[in-house]
Motif scaffolding. Structure first.
Motif, PDB file in Angstrom:
ATOM      1  N   UNK A 160       4.161   6.775   9.520  1.00 27.07           N
ATOM      2  CA  UNK A 160       3.856   5.848   8.450  1.00 27.07           C
ATOM      3  C   UNK A 160       4.720   4.621   8.581  1.00 27.07           C
ATOM      4  N   UNK A 161       4.124   3.455   8.463  1.00 23.16           N
ATOM      5  CA  UNK A 161       4.921   2.251   8.489  1.00 23.16           C
ATOM      6  C   UNK A 161       5.392   1.971   7.078  1.00 23.16           C
ATOM      7  N   UNK A 162       6.694   1.979   6.943  1.00 23.58           N
ATOM      8  CA  UNK A 162       7.270   1.804   5.614  1.00 23.58           C
ATOM      9  C   UNK A 162       7.311   0.326   5.234  1.00 23.58           C
ATOM     10  N   UNK A 163       7.369   0.085   3.936  1.00 20.66           N
ATOM     11  CA  UNK A 163       7.611  -1.266   3.442  1.00 20.66           C
ATOM     12  C   UNK A 163       6.455  -2.208   3.651  1.00 20.66           C
ATOM     13  N   UNK A 164       5.251  -1.684   3.872  1.00 21.42           N
ATOM     14  CA  UNK A 164       4.117  -2.549   4.190  1.00 21.42           C
ATOM     15  C   UNK A 164       3.858  -3.580   3.083  1.00 21.42           C
ATOM     16  N   UNK A 165       3.801  -3.117   1.862  1.00 28.15           N
ATOM     17  CA  UNK A 165       3.433  -4.034   0.778  1.00 28.15           C
ATOM     18  C   UNK A 165       4.513  -5.067   0.518  1.00 28.15           C
ATOM     19  N   UNK A 166       5.766  -4.704   0.804  1.00 26.52           N
ATOM     20  CA  UNK A 166       6.851  -5.675   0.700  1.00 26.52           C
ATOM     21  C   UNK A 166       6.611  -6.814   1.683  1.00 26.52           C
ATOM     22  N   UNK A 167       6.250  -6.465   2.912  1.00 26.82           N
ATOM     23  CA  UNK A 167       6.021  -7.513   3.912  1.00 26.82           C
ATOM     24  C   UNK A 167       4.782  -8.334   3.560  1.00 26.82           C
ATOM     25  N   UNK A 168       3.796  -7.698   2.930  1.00 27.62           N
ATOM     26  CA  UNK A 168       2.605  -8.450   2.506  1.00 27.62           C
ATOM     27  C   UNK A 168       3.003  -9.490   1.463  1.00 27.62           C
ATOM     28  N   UNK A 169       3.843  -9.069   0.501  1.00 28.11           N
ATOM     29  CA  UNK A 169       4.239 -10.020  -0.540  1.00 28.11           C
ATOM     30  C   UNK A 169       5.053 -11.145   0.073  1.00 28.11           C
ATOM     31  N   UNK A 170       5.855 -10.817   1.110  1.00 25.16           N
ATOM     32  CA  UNK A 170       6.644 -11.860   1.773  1.00 25.16           C
ATOM     33  C   UNK A 170       5.746 -12.822   2.555  1.00 25.16           C
ATOM     34  N   UNK A 171       4.700 -12.297   3.170  1.00 26.88           N
ATOM     35  CA  UNK A 171       3.762 -13.176   3.883  1.00 26.88           C
ATOM     36  C   UNK A 171       3.133 -14.151   2.895  1.00 26.88           C
TER      37      UNK A 171
END
Ligand code: ZN
Ligand code: ZN
Length: 669
Positions: A579-590
């Motif tokens: 599982x790739x962790x922190x996906x939604x965090x990186x989406x919000x950063x994008x």
């Protein structure tokens, strides 16, 4: 020689694990050691995994720490010479054993010809180690059969369930004039269709299930059987048809209950004629079933017969496997590493087989070439006959995509937010008419319209409830720069104050919902199923506007940047089983990075500067607490602070994202 092997260990309900250091078993008196070449999974394996009290209750059958698996085919590696001589079996032979071992001559039941209910019954995968391992022992006293040479070892794994079906057929004492109903088209139900087709070719069969592909398979095994899909018709309307078919006797002669649900049991009482025979095979989740019991006595005087396991039926099972082609019943063949995926698949597929000789695979990419699905038409994702779901296809780009997919022969599910979405910009009238229109212009009859709001979980679920097949191709196209008043405005929904600094809260939320949130909810609902099926392609429609700063339409481009990054995270996640962790965090950063570019564009001539600093992994107290170790991270908060100072001191740098990561990433965004 090998001393350890891979094996799945059942420690209790939902507590299974794969270990690599299970000691290799060695043969003792009366035993056979085999290399497992196929280990079938059936719904009773799932019931055991889920913790059914039949297995794990006070008098439960299962032993903690056991290797599960009771349907198997093995190749002989070592054998007690006396067994080899008595049963003429040699090393290298492909052999199966019945799933239970009776005492044969000590208990009352064995002495009276009911060894299948032996008081000292030993069952593979429950009392003694079963087949979810690289090797297994066929215990002393096992009922071993050689697999006929013209059957492939994997295919022979169906002998166990088919033997069970043959015994159920025996228990019914059929007559050639009988009208019978088979409820549930799992392996046993389909095996019954094959057994009756083979041994009673004149009997009329009615077959019921919720899955059309299972009913279609029943049809290929017996062309003359009549099938009913329970998702299209009610039990009472089917019962009416059954009574009409049966004529004067007003009901079926025999009902085979192979589904193990209370609905199926109640349906049986309804379908049967007076003095009919009810054969109960299924194992229900519930221990107690509510049914109108008096129907057995005063009502219809039914004969109720239970049936479990396939004693005295294996040679006929092999005969059926040779005569009927049941190979498409094996829908999946997976390596041992995927036992939990295999257990998940069993409720919607037919026979899932674990093959410990297959190498472990990564999901999707590698698995497609190496493994897993035996069924030939499922090996590669071809557009033709695949099921494609195109969100937001009532108009515009989505509609063009739907038409193109329909031309390629896909089964296309088109979607709009409401039934009359196509009419909003005068591109059509309703979703139903649009489906017909696409059908006509592409000469493709398989176009299904669905409609509903995809920006809430409930909305997504209610749309998906109308889709009967697993989705192979998902095109996320729903979206657009559409504010909170919807698309039906003079500007086609474009918000009126459409910049970072002027857009309203409600328009911002609407745009993020339509473009990002919808994509997220739809992927969350559909992609897990694709991973299970080892089949699928997701295409998210983004926008080049998300790659450059813009003054107008800023929030739309921010939502599209989020979607692009969401796609990258999803791609990473499905690439491997991890599982790739922190996906939604990186989406919000994008989204934030793109927001910065738009803001920078808007304020360009004002003398204000806007930039973004993107730190790589940085050793903060929170990082240490989250990760537990420093993991060799060399970034420090001071590096970021220094970069901020330097950036403030730099003239003429505007609208840039500067990485502060020690060179971890060196490519452009
Ligand atoms: Zn089974
Ligand atoms: Zn016995």
């Amino acid at each position: 020689t090998i001393s350890n092997m891979k094996a799945v260990i059942a420690n209790g309900p939902k507590d299974y694990k794969l270990i690599y250091d299970k000691p290799m078993p060695k043969i003792q008196d009366g035993q056979v050691l085999v290399k497992v070449v196929a280990s079938g999974i059936c719904s009773s394996d799932l019931k055991m995994y889920e913790g059914n009290e039949f297995y794990w209750g006070v008098d439960g059958r299962a032993r903690r720490g056991i290797i599960p698996g009771h349907e198997f085919v093995g190749s002989v590696v070592d054998i007690d010479p006396s067994i080899a001589r008595d049963q003429s079996i040699s090393v290298g032979d492909i052999v199966v054993a019945e799933q239970f071992i009776p005492c044969r001559d000590q208990c009352w039941f064995c002495k009276n010809g009911m060894d299948y209910k032996c008081d000292k019954l030993i069952i593979y995968g429950e009392d003694v180690d079963g087949s979810m391992a690289e090797y297994m022992i066929y215990q002393k006293g096992s009922l071993v059969h050689k697999v006929p040479e013209d059957l492939s070892p994997t295919y022979a794994v169906l002998a166990e369930p088919v033997a069970f079906s043959v015994r159920a057929m025996d228990r019914a004492h059929l007559k050639t004039t009988d009208l019978i109903v088979i409820s549930g088209c799992g392996t046993i139900g389909l095996g019954l269709v094959a057994a009756i087709e083979t041994f009673y070719p004149d009997i009329s069969m009615i077959v019921l299930d919720y899955f059309q592909f299972k009913l279609d398979l029943a049809k290929t095994i017996s062309k003359k059987c009549t099938t009913f899909n329970l998702s299209d018709k009610t039990v009472s309307s089917i019962a009416d048809i059954v009574r009409k078919m049966s004529g004067e006797q007003n009901g079926a002669d025999v009902f085979f209950e192979c589904a193990g649900t209370s609905e199926s049991i109640k349906a049986g009482f309804e379908f049967l004629r007076k003095c009919g025979t009810f054969i109960h095979i299924g194992i229900c989740k519930e221990t107690y079933i509510d049914a109108s019991w008096n129907i057995i006595s005063a009502g219809k005087e039914l004969t109720i017969i239970g049936c479990n396991l396939g004693r005295n039926a294996w040679p006929r099972a092999f005969e059926i496997l040779k005569k009927c082609d049941l190979s498409s019943m094996i829908t999946h063949r997976l390596p041992l590493e995927e036992y939990s995926n295999a257990l998940d698949l069993i409720s919607s597929r037919i026979k899932v087989v674990l093959d410990p000789t297959l190498p472990a695979s990564k999901l999707l990419n590698e698995s497609q070439s190496l493994l897993p699905i035996v069924n030939n038409n499922e090996k590669h994702l071809k557009i033709k006959d695949s099921v494609a779901f195109v969100t937001g296809s009532s108009r515009g780009i989505g509609r063009a995509i739907a038409i193109a997919l329909a031309r390629e022969g896909a089964k296309v599910i088109i979607h709009g937010t409401t039934h009359d979405s196509p009419s909003y910009l005068n591109e059509g009238t309703t979703m139903t008419t649009l489906a017909k229109h696409i059908s006509t212009i592409t000469n493709n009859t398989e176009i299904t319209p669905v409609w509903g709001d995809l920006s809430t979980k409930e909305g997504v679920q209610s749309v998906l409830n109308h889709i009967k097949y697993p989705i192979d191709i998902l095109i996320c196209c729903a979206g657009g720069n559409i504010g909170s008043s919807g698309v039906n405005t003079a500007s086609g929904g474009k918000p009126s104050h459409d910049t970072c600094l002027t857009i309203s809260d409600s328009d911002t939320k609407s745009i993020l919902n339509r473009n990002f949130w919808t994509t997220h909810l739809v992927c969350q609902s559909i992609v897990p199923q694709m991973i299970q099926n080892h089949r699928g392609h997701v295409i998210i429609i983004g926008s080049t506007s998300a790659l450059l700063g813009r003054e107008k339409g800023a929030l739309y481009t921010v939502s599209k940047a989020a979607v692009h990054q969401y796609m990258r995270c999803l791609a990473t996640q499905v690439q491997s089983s991890g599982r790739e962790k922190g996906a939604l965090y990186t989406v919000s950063k994008a989204a934030v990075h793109q927001y910065m570019r738009c803001l920078a564009t808007q304020v360009q001539s004002s003398g204000i500067r806007v930039n973004c600093i993107a730190p790589g992994p940085t050793l903060t107290e929170r990082y240490k607490r989250n990760i537990g170790t420093d993991q060799g991270v060399t970034g420090r908060p001071e590096h970021v602070a220094n970069a901020v100072i330097q950036l403030l001191n730099m003239d003429f740098v505007h609208g840039q994202t500067i990485r502060v990561d020690g060179g971890e990433q060196t490519f452009t965004s």
